[in-house]
Design a protein around this motif. Structure first.
Motif, PDB file in Angstrom:
ATOM      1  N   ARG A 134       4.966  10.220  -7.303  1.00 53.96           N
ATOM      2  CA  ARG A 134       5.333   8.832  -7.007  1.00 53.96           C
ATOM      3  C   ARG A 134       4.083   7.974  -6.812  1.00 53.96           C
ATOM      4  NH1 ARG A 134      10.678   7.679  -5.519  1.00 53.96           N
ATOM      5  NH2 ARG A 134       9.866   5.540  -5.530  1.00 53.96           N
ATOM      6  N   THR A 135       3.439   7.669  -7.927  1.00 57.07           N
ATOM      7  CA  THR A 135       2.216   6.867  -7.857  1.00 57.07           C
ATOM      8  C   THR A 135       2.486   5.435  -7.405  1.00 57.07           C
ATOM      9  OG1 THR A 135       2.440   6.260 -10.194  1.00 57.07           O
ATOM     10  CG2 THR A 135       1.169   8.224  -9.693  1.00 57.07           C
ATOM     11  N   ASP A 136       3.730   4.985  -7.515  1.00 55.93           N
ATOM     12  CA  ASP A 136       4.069   3.625  -7.097  1.00 55.93           C
ATOM     13  C   ASP A 136       3.904   3.416  -5.596  1.00 55.93           C
ATOM     14  OD1 ASP A 136       6.259   5.480  -6.994  1.00 55.93           O
ATOM     15  OD2 ASP A 136       7.593   3.827  -6.517  1.00 55.93           O
ATOM     16  N   LEU A 137       3.800   4.509  -4.835  1.00 56.39           N
ATOM     17  CA  LEU A 137       3.658   4.401  -3.382  1.00 56.39           C
ATOM     18  C   LEU A 137       2.197   4.399  -2.936  1.00 56.39           C
ATOM     19  CD1 LEU A 137       6.357   7.056  -2.379  1.00 56.39           C
ATOM     20  CD2 LEU A 137       6.687   4.593  -2.660  1.00 56.39           C
ATOM     21  N   GLY A 138       1.272   4.490  -3.866  1.00 57.32           N
ATOM     22  CA  GLY A 138      -0.133   4.711  -3.530  1.00 57.32           C
ATOM     23  C   GLY A 138      -0.725   3.688  -2.583  1.00 57.32           C
ATOM     24  N   ASN A 139      -0.563   2.394  -2.878  1.00 58.06           N
ATOM     25  CA  ASN A 139      -1.221   1.369  -2.070  1.00 58.06           C
ATOM     26  C   ASN A 139      -0.655   1.298  -0.656  1.00 58.06           C
ATOM     27  OD1 ASN A 139      -3.066   0.516  -3.998  1.00 58.06           O
ATOM     28  ND2 ASN A 139      -1.675  -0.985  -4.874  1.00 58.06           N
ATOM     29  N   CYS A 140       0.668   1.341  -0.524  1.00 51.67           N
ATOM     30  CA  CYS A 140       1.252   1.206   0.816  1.00 51.67           C
ATOM     31  C   CYS A 140       0.953   2.430   1.675  1.00 51.67           C
ATOM     32  CB  CYS A 140       2.750   0.955   0.723  1.00 51.67           C
ATOM     33  SG  CYS A 140       3.715   2.242  -0.086  1.00 51.67           S
ATOM     34  N   ILE A 141       0.936   3.628   1.084  1.00 48.41           N
ATOM     35  CA  ILE A 141       0.616   4.822   1.867  1.00 48.41           C
ATOM     36  C   ILE A 141      -0.864   4.851   2.220  1.00 48.41           C
ATOM     37  CG2 ILE A 141       0.723   7.342   1.931  1.00 48.41           C
ATOM     38  CD1 ILE A 141       3.399   5.807   1.946  1.00 48.41           C
ATOM     39  N   HIS A 142      -1.705   4.308   1.340  1.00 49.43           N
ATOM     40  CA  HIS A 142      -3.128   4.167   1.669  1.00 49.43           C
ATOM     41  C   HIS A 142      -3.293   3.331   2.936  1.00 49.43           C
ATOM     42  CE1 HIS A 142      -6.838   1.667   1.411  1.00 49.43           C
ATOM     43  NE2 HIS A 142      -7.385   2.852   1.254  1.00 49.43           N
ATOM     44  N   GLU A 143      -2.500   2.275   3.079  1.00 50.53           N
ATOM     45  CA  GLU A 143      -2.574   1.438   4.273  1.00 50.53           C
ATOM     46  C   GLU A 143      -2.016   2.157   5.500  1.00 50.53           C
ATOM     47  OE1 GLU A 143      -3.899  -1.629   4.764  1.00 50.53           O
ATOM     48  OE2 GLU A 143      -4.723  -1.473   2.743  1.00 50.53           O
ATOM     49  N   LEU A 144      -0.827   2.753   5.379  1.00 46.15           N
ATOM     50  CA  LEU A 144      -0.188   3.392   6.536  1.00 46.15           C
ATOM     51  C   LEU A 144      -0.992   4.585   7.053  1.00 46.15           C
ATOM     52  CD1 LEU A 144       3.569   3.282   5.425  1.00 46.15           C
ATOM     53  CD2 LEU A 144       2.429   1.830   7.112  1.00 46.15           C
ATOM     54  N   SER A 145      -1.730   5.240   6.174  1.00 43.54           N
ATOM     55  CA  SER A 145      -2.501   6.411   6.595  1.00 43.54           C
ATOM     56  C   SER A 145      -3.730   6.042   7.426  1.00 43.54           C
ATOM     57  CB  SER A 145      -2.929   7.227   5.370  1.00 43.54           C
ATOM     58  OG  SER A 145      -3.812   6.482   4.540  1.00 43.54           O
ATOM     59  N   LYS A 146      -4.051   4.755   7.522  1.00 42.98           N
ATOM     60  CA  LYS A 146      -5.193   4.325   8.330  1.00 42.98           C
ATOM     61  C   LYS A 146      -4.945   4.491   9.825  1.00 42.98           C
ATOM     62  CE  LYS A 146      -6.774   0.742   5.072  1.00 42.98           C
ATOM     63  NZ  LYS A 146      -6.959  -0.719   4.899  1.00 42.98           N
ATOM     64  N   VAL A 147      -3.686   4.583  10.225  1.00 41.14           N
ATOM     65  CA  VAL A 147      -3.363   4.648  11.660  1.00 41.14           C
ATOM     66  C   VAL A 147      -2.599   5.938  11.981  1.00 41.14           C
ATOM     67  CG1 VAL A 147      -3.453   2.179  12.153  1.00 41.14           C
ATOM     68  CG2 VAL A 147      -1.373   3.158  11.181  1.00 41.14           C
ATOM     69  N   MET A 148      -3.028   7.021  11.381  1.00 45.25           N
ATOM     70  CA  MET A 148      -2.396   8.312  11.671  1.00 45.25           C
ATOM     71  C   MET A 148      -2.647   8.749  13.118  1.00 45.25           C
ATOM     72  SD  MET A 148      -0.911   9.574   8.861  1.00 45.25           S
ATOM     73  CE  MET A 148      -1.120  11.296   8.378  1.00 45.25           C
ATOM     74  N   ASP A 149      -3.741   8.253  13.725  1.00 44.47           N
ATOM     75  CA  ASP A 149      -4.054   8.637  15.107  1.00 44.47           C
ATOM     76  C   ASP A 149      -3.397   7.724  16.133  1.00 44.47           C
ATOM     77  OD1 ASP A 149      -5.587   6.561  14.170  1.00 44.47           O
ATOM     78  OD2 ASP A 149      -7.396   7.134  15.286  1.00 44.47           O
ATOM     79  N   VAL A 150      -3.404   6.407  15.852  1.00 43.96           N
ATOM     80  CA  VAL A 150      -2.813   5.442  16.781  1.00 43.96           C
ATOM     81  C   VAL A 150      -2.085   4.364  15.982  1.00 43.96           C
ATOM     82  CG1 VAL A 150      -3.232   3.790  18.630  1.00 43.96           C
ATOM     83  CG2 VAL A 150      -4.665   5.822  18.455  1.00 43.96           C
ATOM     84  N   ALA A 151      -0.766   4.367  16.037  1.00 42.28           N
ATOM     85  CA  ALA A 151       0.051   3.362  15.354  1.00 42.28           C
ATOM     86  C   ALA A 151       0.849   2.571  16.383  1.00 42.28           C
ATOM     87  CB  ALA A 151       0.986   4.037  14.353  1.00 42.28           C
ATOM     88  N   ASN A 152       1.459   1.471  15.946  1.00 41.67           N
ATOM     89  CA  ASN A 152       2.319   0.692  16.838  1.00 41.67           C
ATOM     90  C   ASN A 152       3.695   0.495  16.214  1.00 41.67           C
ATOM     91  OD1 ASN A 152       2.068  -1.359  14.912  1.00 41.67           O
ATOM     92  ND2 ASN A 152       0.466  -2.439  16.050  1.00 41.67           N
ATOM     93  N   ASP A 153       4.531  -0.300  16.863  1.00 41.19           N
ATOM     94  CA  ASP A 153       5.900  -0.493  16.390  1.00 41.19           C
ATOM     95  C   ASP A 153       5.933  -1.121  14.998  1.00 41.19           C
ATOM     96  OD1 ASP A 153       6.954   0.574  18.691  1.00 41.19           O
ATOM     97  OD2 ASP A 153       7.251  -1.362  19.687  1.00 41.19           O
ATOM     98  N   GLY A 154       5.003  -2.036  14.717  1.00 45.20           N
ATOM     99  CA  GLY A 154       4.976  -2.673  13.403  1.00 45.20           C
ATOM    100  C   GLY A 154       4.672  -1.683  12.296  1.00 45.20           C
ATOM    101  N   HIS A 155       3.735  -0.783  12.538  1.00 42.29           N
ATOM    102  CA  HIS A 155       3.413   0.251  11.550  1.00 42.29           C
ATOM    103  C   HIS A 155       4.614   1.178  11.338  1.00 42.29           C
ATOM    104  CE1 HIS A 155      -0.827  -0.404  13.333  1.00 42.29           C
ATOM    105  NE2 HIS A 155      -0.630  -1.228  12.324  1.00 42.29           N
ATOM    106  N   GLU A 156       5.284   1.512  12.436  1.00 42.09           N
ATOM    107  CA  GLU A 156       6.446   2.398  12.350  1.00 42.09           C
ATOM    108  C   GLU A 156       7.565   1.750  11.531  1.00 42.09           C
ATOM    109  OE1 GLU A 156       8.548   5.267  15.551  1.00 42.09           O
ATOM    110  OE2 GLU A 156       8.838   3.120  15.909  1.00 42.09           O
ATOM    111  N   LYS A 157       7.802   0.464  11.758  1.00 40.50           N
ATOM    112  CA  LYS A 157       8.842  -0.244  10.996  1.00 40.50           C
ATOM    113  C   LYS A 157       8.504  -0.277   9.512  1.00 40.50           C
ATOM    114  CE  LYS A 157      10.448  -3.185  14.787  1.00 40.50           C
ATOM    115  NZ  LYS A 157      10.535  -4.572  15.316  1.00 40.50           N
ATOM    116  N   GLU A 158       7.213  -0.455   9.205  1.00 34.38           N
ATOM    117  CA  GLU A 158       6.805  -0.450   7.796  1.00 34.38           C
ATOM    118  C   GLU A 158       7.007   0.922   7.175  1.00 34.38           C
ATOM    119  OE1 GLU A 158       5.748  -2.182   4.319  1.00 34.38           O
ATOM    120  OE2 GLU A 158       6.152  -3.141   6.254  1.00 34.38           O
ATOM    121  N   LEU A 159       6.748   1.976   7.949  1.00 34.61           N
ATOM    122  CA  LEU A 159       6.998   3.339   7.463  1.00 34.61           C
ATOM    123  C   LEU A 159       8.473   3.537   7.170  1.00 34.61           C
ATOM    124  CD1 LEU A 159       6.130   6.287   6.904  1.00 34.61           C
ATOM    125  CD2 LEU A 159       6.443   6.721   9.359  1.00 34.61           C
ATOM    126  N   TRP A 160       9.354   3.058   8.061  1.00 40.17           N
ATOM    127  CA  TRP A 160      10.801   3.197   7.810  1.00 40.17           C
ATOM    128  C   TRP A 160      11.195   2.471   6.526  1.00 40.17           C
ATOM    129  CZ3 TRP A 160      10.248   6.873  10.498  1.00 40.17           C
ATOM    130  CH2 TRP A 160      10.233   6.969  11.875  1.00 40.17           C
TER     131      TRP A 160
END
Length: 255
Positions: A134-160
Motif C-alpha cells: 500500500r504505497t498510497d499510505l507512504g506520506n501519512c504514515i511517514h508523518e504519524l511515525s514521527k511521534v511513536m514515543d509521544v503522541a497526543n489526541d490529535g495524532h491518535e484521531k489521525e491514526l483512526w
C-alpha cells in the motif's frame, strides 16, 4: 536480506533469502537442480506455487498479471481497531492534503502509556502495509511515525482516520503488470520528487522516489533527508542522488 545468483550448465537461478524464508526464480531445470543439492544439506519445505511470501499473498489473474496484498495485516487491523474506527467517516484520501505532524511540547497533552502503546501498534501494522503493498499510505504514515514515543489526541484521531480508510479500501492491491518491449530488453525507470523544508520543526526536506522494472514498481521511499538543505534546488539534488543510487543498485542486481 540476501540475494544469491547461480549460473551453470542448467542456466540461471536467483534466490532471495530472508531469515528462514527464501524465494527463487529462474529456469525450471536450474531451480530443480539447486533444490536437489540444497536438500542434501538442509531440511526444506518447498512450495512450487508462488502464492505467498513474507506475509504477502500473490495472486495471478486471468491476463497473466500478478496482484500482491497482505490479508493477515488487514485482519489484524480490523480485529484490533475496528471498534475504535467504526464511527469515523468515510474519506477519499488517507489524510488531509498537506497534513503535517507537530510533536507534543507539553506533558499534559500526551497520551497515557496504554494509549501510546496502542498507537505504536497501529502505526507499526501500517508500516508493514506501506513496505509491501500500500504505497498510497507512504506520506501519512511517514508523518504519524514521527511521534511513536509521544503522541497526543490529535495524532491518535489521525491514526483512526488512516486505519478506517484502509478498512474501507480493502480492494486496493499492488498490481504487477509487466510490459515487454519489442526488443526483449530489460529496463529500469524511476520517478522522484522532494518537498523543500516540509518539516517546520527541524526544516528537513522530504525525499520521495519510485523505481520501476518493466513498468512494475519494485521499490519506493518517502523519508526525511539526512541534513538541512538551504534551497529547493539543493533539496532536489539530494533527492535525485538518492534515487539514482537505488536505480544503480537495482541495475547491478540485474547485471
Amino acid at each position: 536480506m540476501f540475494f544469491f545468483y547461480r549460473n551453470n550448465e542448467t542456466r540461471e537461478s536467483i534466490f532471495n533469502l530472508y531469515v528462514d524464508n527464501s524465494f527463487a526464480v529462474g529456469v525450471e531445470s536450474a531451480l530443480e537442480n539447486t533444490i536437489t543439492e540444497l536438500e542434501k544439506e538442509y531440511m526444506l519445505v518447498v512450495n512450487r506455487d508462488a502464492d505467498e511470501y513474507l506475509g504477502c499473498k500473490i495472486e495471478k489473474t486471468s491476463d497473466v498479471k500478478m496482484v500482491i496484498s497482505q490479508p493477515d495485516i488487514l485482519k489484524q487491523l480490523k480485529k484490533r481497531f475496528f471498534d475504535k474506527v467504526k464511527h469515523v467517516g468515510k474519506h477519499d484520501t488517507p489524510s488531509p492534503v498537506g497534513y503535517k505532524v507537530i510533536k507534543v511540547m507539553n506533558n499534559w497533552e500526551k497520551l497515557d502509556n496504554s494509549a501510546q502503546k496502542e498507537y505504536r501498534g497501529g502505526v507499526g501494522l501500517l508500516l508493514h502495509l506501506v513496505k509491501y503493498s500500500r504505497t498510497d499510505l507512504g506520506n501519512c504514515i511517514h508523518e504519524l511515525s514521527k511521534v511513536m514515543d509521544v503522541a497526543n489526541d490529535g495524532h491518535e484521531k489521525e491514526l483512526w482516520r488512516v486505519i478506517k480508510y484502509v478498512l474501507d479500501t480493502l480492494r486496493l492491491k499492488l498490481k504487477c503488470d509487466l510490459q515487454n518491449n519489442d526488443r526483449g530488453i530489460f529496463y529500469l525507470t524511476g520517478k522522484s520528487d522532494s518537498e523543500y523544508a516540509r518539516n517546520k520543526e527541524d526544516r528537513l526536506s522530504i525525499t520521495e522516489w519510485l523505481v520501476f522494472f518493466m513498468s512494475v514498481m519494485i521499490a519506493w521511499k518517502s523519508k526525511a533527508q539526512g541534513h538541512i538543505t538551504l534551497s529547493s534546488t539543493k533539496a532536489e539534488l539530494v533527492e535525485v542522488t538518492d534515487s539514482w543510487c537505488k536505480l544503480l543498485f537495482c541495475k547491478q542486481i540485474l547485471e
